[in-house]
Design a protein around this motif. Sequence first.
Motif, PDB file in Angstrom:
ATOM      1  N   ASN A  48       0.282  -0.945   0.626  1.00 21.63           N
ATOM      2  CA  ASN A  48       0.013  -0.029  -0.061  1.00 21.63           C
ATOM      3  C   ASN A  48       0.978   1.109   0.430  1.00 21.63           C
ATOM      4  O   ASN A  48       0.653   2.163  -0.319  1.00 21.63           O
ATOM      5  CB  ASN A  48      -0.923   0.376   1.293  1.00 21.63           C
ATOM      6  N   THR A  49       1.920   1.204   1.271  1.00 15.92           N
ATOM      7  CA  THR A  49       2.962   1.922   0.822  1.00 15.92           C
ATOM      8  C   THR A  49       3.446   2.559  -0.741  1.00 15.92           C
ATOM      9  O   THR A  49       3.487   3.495  -0.690  1.00 15.92           O
ATOM     10  CB  THR A  49       3.797   2.381   1.937  1.00 15.92           C
ATOM     11  N   TYR A  50       3.520   1.625  -1.307  1.00 15.47           N
ATOM     12  CA  TYR A  50       4.578   1.464  -2.452  1.00 15.47           C
ATOM     13  C   TYR A  50       3.790   2.668  -3.334  1.00 15.47           C
ATOM     14  O   TYR A  50       4.337   2.728  -4.378  1.00 15.47           O
ATOM     15  CB  TYR A  50       5.009   0.053  -2.794  1.00 15.47           C
ATOM     16  N   GLN A  51       2.595   2.134  -3.464  1.00 13.61           N
ATOM     17  CA  GLN A  51       1.162   2.375  -4.414  1.00 13.61           C
ATOM     18  C   GLN A  51       1.517   4.359  -4.188  1.00 13.61           C
ATOM     19  O   GLN A  51       1.443   4.105  -4.945  1.00 13.61           O
ATOM     20  CB  GLN A  51      -0.165   1.833  -4.032  1.00 13.61           C
ATOM     21  N   VAL A  52       1.098   4.390  -2.964  1.00 15.72           N
ATOM     22  CA  VAL A  52       0.674   5.707  -3.094  1.00 15.72           C
ATOM     23  C   VAL A  52       1.746   6.455  -3.425  1.00 15.72           C
ATOM     24  O   VAL A  52       1.665   7.849  -3.929  1.00 15.72           O
ATOM     25  CB  VAL A  52       0.189   6.225  -1.209  1.00 15.72           C
ATOM     26  N   LEU A  53       2.812   5.990  -2.565  1.00 16.66           N
ATOM     27  CA  LEU A  53       4.355   6.958  -3.872  1.00 16.66           C
ATOM     28  C   LEU A  53       4.594   6.538  -5.017  1.00 16.66           C
ATOM     29  O   LEU A  53       4.802   7.984  -5.104  1.00 16.66           O
ATOM     30  CB  LEU A  53       5.289   6.363  -2.417  1.00 16.66           C
ATOM     31  N   SER A  54       4.202   5.518  -5.654  1.00 21.74           N
ATOM     32  CA  SER A  54       4.224   5.724  -6.797  1.00 21.74           C
ATOM     33  C   SER A  54       3.730   6.459  -7.779  1.00 21.74           C
ATOM     34  O   SER A  54       3.561   7.298  -8.427  1.00 21.74           O
ATOM     35  CB  SER A  54       3.781   4.463  -7.589  1.00 21.74           C
TER      36      SER A  54
ATOM     37  N   MET B 146       1.946   6.506  10.986  1.00 22.19           N
ATOM     38  CA  MET B 146       2.664   7.293   9.901  1.00 22.19           C
ATOM     39  C   MET B 146       2.142   8.161   8.961  1.00 22.19           C
ATOM     40  O   MET B 146       0.801   7.593   8.527  1.00 22.19           O
ATOM     41  CB  MET B 146       3.400   6.288   9.258  1.00 22.19           C
ATOM     42  N   THR B 147       2.297   9.720   8.388  1.00 26.29           N
ATOM     43  CA  THR B 147       1.691   9.905   7.008  1.00 26.29           C
ATOM     44  C   THR B 147       2.539   9.808   5.610  1.00 26.29           C
ATOM     45  O   THR B 147       3.610  10.060   5.590  1.00 26.29           O
ATOM     46  CB  THR B 147       1.682  11.223   7.589  1.00 26.29           C
ATOM     47  N   LEU B 148       1.597   9.731   4.468  1.00 20.09           N
ATOM     48  CA  LEU B 148       2.375   9.679   3.166  1.00 20.09           C
ATOM     49  C   LEU B 148       1.499  10.962   2.787  1.00 20.09           C
ATOM     50  O   LEU B 148       1.543  10.774   1.113  1.00 20.09           O
ATOM     51  CB  LEU B 148       1.625   8.416   2.588  1.00 20.09           C
ATOM     52  N   GLY B 149       1.344  12.360   3.313  1.00 18.37           N
ATOM     53  CA  GLY B 149       1.218  13.128   2.620  1.00 18.37           C
ATOM     54  C   GLY B 149      -0.107  13.921   2.850  1.00 18.37           C
ATOM     55  O   GLY B 149      -0.958  13.425   4.145  1.00 18.37           O
ATOM     56  N   ARG B 150      -0.487  14.686   1.842  1.00 21.39           N
ATOM     57  CA  ARG B 150      -1.866  15.310   2.463  1.00 21.39           C
ATOM     58  C   ARG B 150      -3.331  14.808   2.314  1.00 21.39           C
ATOM     59  O   ARG B 150      -3.459  13.835   1.380  1.00 21.39           O
ATOM     60  CB  ARG B 150      -2.287  16.560   1.318  1.00 21.39           C
ATOM     61  N   ASN B 151      -4.256  14.317   3.420  1.00 19.54           N
ATOM     62  CA  ASN B 151      -5.176  13.524   4.030  1.00 19.54           C
ATOM     63  C   ASN B 151      -4.945  11.681   3.643  1.00 19.54           C
ATOM     64  O   ASN B 151      -5.593  10.650   3.155  1.00 19.54           O
ATOM     65  CB  ASN B 151      -6.492  14.117   2.634  1.00 19.54           C
ATOM     66  N   ASP B 152      -3.659  11.388   4.000  1.00 23.93           N
ATOM     67  CA  ASP B 152      -3.457  10.290   3.591  1.00 23.93           C
ATOM     68  C   ASP B 152      -2.416  10.314   4.973  1.00 23.93           C
ATOM     69  O   ASP B 152      -0.955   9.783   4.828  1.00 23.93           O
ATOM     70  CB  ASP B 152      -2.813  10.260   2.162  1.00 23.93           C
ATOM     71  N   ALA B 153      -2.839   8.423   6.063  1.00 25.95           N
ATOM     72  CA  ALA B 153      -1.969   8.546   6.965  1.00 25.95           C
ATOM     73  C   ALA B 153      -2.394   6.905   6.965  1.00 25.95           C
ATOM     74  O   ALA B 153      -3.431   6.232   6.346  1.00 25.95           O
ATOM     75  CB  ALA B 153      -2.122   9.212   8.143  1.00 25.95           C
ATOM     76  N   ALA B 154      -2.185   6.104   7.571  1.00 28.13           N
ATOM     77  CA  ALA B 154      -2.502   4.795   8.309  1.00 28.13           C
ATOM     78  C   ALA B 154      -1.742   5.249   9.771  1.00 28.13           C
ATOM     79  O   ALA B 154      -0.428   5.407  10.271  1.00 28.13           O
ATOM     80  CB  ALA B 154      -1.807   3.944   7.773  1.00 28.13           C
TER      81      ALA B 154
ATOM     82  N   VAL C 201      -9.480   8.241   6.866  1.00 34.16           N
ATOM     83  CA  VAL C 201     -10.074   8.100   7.684  1.00 34.16           C
ATOM     84  C   VAL C 201      -8.572   7.503   8.384  1.00 34.16           C
ATOM     85  O   VAL C 201      -8.379   8.517  10.400  1.00 34.16           O
ATOM     86  CB  VAL C 201     -10.558   6.579   7.981  1.00 34.16           C
ATOM     87  N   GLY C 202      -7.406   7.412   8.580  1.00 32.29           N
ATOM     88  CA  GLY C 202      -6.209   7.157   9.007  1.00 32.29           C
ATOM     89  C   GLY C 202      -5.191   8.747   9.160  1.00 32.29           C
ATOM     90  O   GLY C 202      -5.216   8.730  10.515  1.00 32.29           O
ATOM     91  N   HIS C 203      -5.879  10.109   8.812  1.00 31.63           N
ATOM     92  CA  HIS C 203      -5.348  10.953   8.331  1.00 31.63           C
ATOM     93  C   HIS C 203      -6.109  11.644   9.948  1.00 31.63           C
ATOM     94  O   HIS C 203      -5.321  12.110  10.874  1.00 31.63           O
ATOM     95  CB  HIS C 203      -6.083  11.054   7.517  1.00 31.63           C
ATOM     96  N   VAL C 204      -6.959  11.496  10.051  1.00 33.86           N
ATOM     97  CA  VAL C 204      -8.174  12.300  11.208  1.00 33.86           C
ATOM     98  C   VAL C 204      -7.915  11.171  12.457  1.00 33.86           C
ATOM     99  O   VAL C 204      -7.202  12.126  13.431  1.00 33.86           O
ATOM    100  CB  VAL C 204     -10.306  12.020  10.802  1.00 33.86           C
ATOM    101  N   ALA C 205      -7.638  10.145  12.307  1.00 38.90           N
ATOM    102  CA  ALA C 205      -7.945   9.896  13.674  1.00 38.90           C
ATOM    103  C   ALA C 205      -6.188   9.748  14.066  1.00 38.90           C
ATOM    104  O   ALA C 205      -5.570  10.437  15.475  1.00 38.90           O
ATOM    105  CB  ALA C 205      -7.267   7.916  13.032  1.00 38.90           C
ATOM    106  N   ARG C 206      -4.770   9.494  12.880  1.00 43.45           N
ATOM    107  CA  ARG C 206      -3.247   9.919  13.212  1.00 43.45           C
ATOM    108  C   ARG C 206      -3.588  11.167  14.076  1.00 43.45           C
ATOM    109  O   ARG C 206      -2.907  12.002  15.005  1.00 43.45           O
ATOM    110  CB  ARG C 206      -3.046  10.323  12.475  1.00 43.45           C
TER     111      ARG C 206
END
Length: 236
Positions: A7-13, A165-173, A188-193
């Motif tokens: 999932n992390t690889y897909q988001v960054l790609s 962890m955060t993967l940028g705007r409105n995207d986290a886990a 959802v992970g962004h808000v929870a973080r």
Amino acid sequence: MMYSFCNTYQVLSSRKVELLLGYFVHSIRKSSDAEDSFYDVETFILELQPAQRGLRSQILEADLVLWTVGSKPSLPELEPWDKPHELPLTAHGQTETDETLRVKGHPRIFALGDSSALRDSDGKILPATAQVAFQQADSTGWNLWAAINDHPLLPFRFQNLGEMMTLGRNDAAISPSFIDGLTLEGPVGHVARKFAHLIRLPTDEHRIKVGMSWLAKSAIDSVTSLQGTLTRVLAG
């Protein structure tokens, strides 16, 4: 981290971030061609050596290099010059402590956070993360008071609260430790973080300031997004 690598690889790609895995940086040098550049822009040459079998060395050219490989405590600078190795240090430069976070052999010195090397019940050194240091701060404060007032010191027990962890705007886990197997991802992970971050701030004043700052930024982002949408609609 329970957030899967795929999932992390897909988001960054999807954001055009290229990952070169299985390499270590052998050298970084300035490009000799920078002096002949028309725009006089300094560039760098990175030499990557494979850390795994089946990979070949690579040479990369970059305009900007950000080095984010962690930090090393500068504890040896605290040692008296005429008494080297006065503090018991590990190979990574951390000082070894007992379970009360006192430096071994120095009952009047405490160490915590990145400077501390404390092993858990399995014999592994606790990671140099924010939640470890945050919990050690409370324990060290209590034990300092106890030592001054001749009270027994309490052993430190780390409570793993999970990972996020955060993967940028409105995207986290975020993966809380108290619910096994649960991982909140995306918006959802962004808000929870953000909520978890607010809870861990030291005072209500900090929480209000940070919360108001986040609300203001969200409002500005929403207005900007709406303006962009209207512009595209009007432009046909």
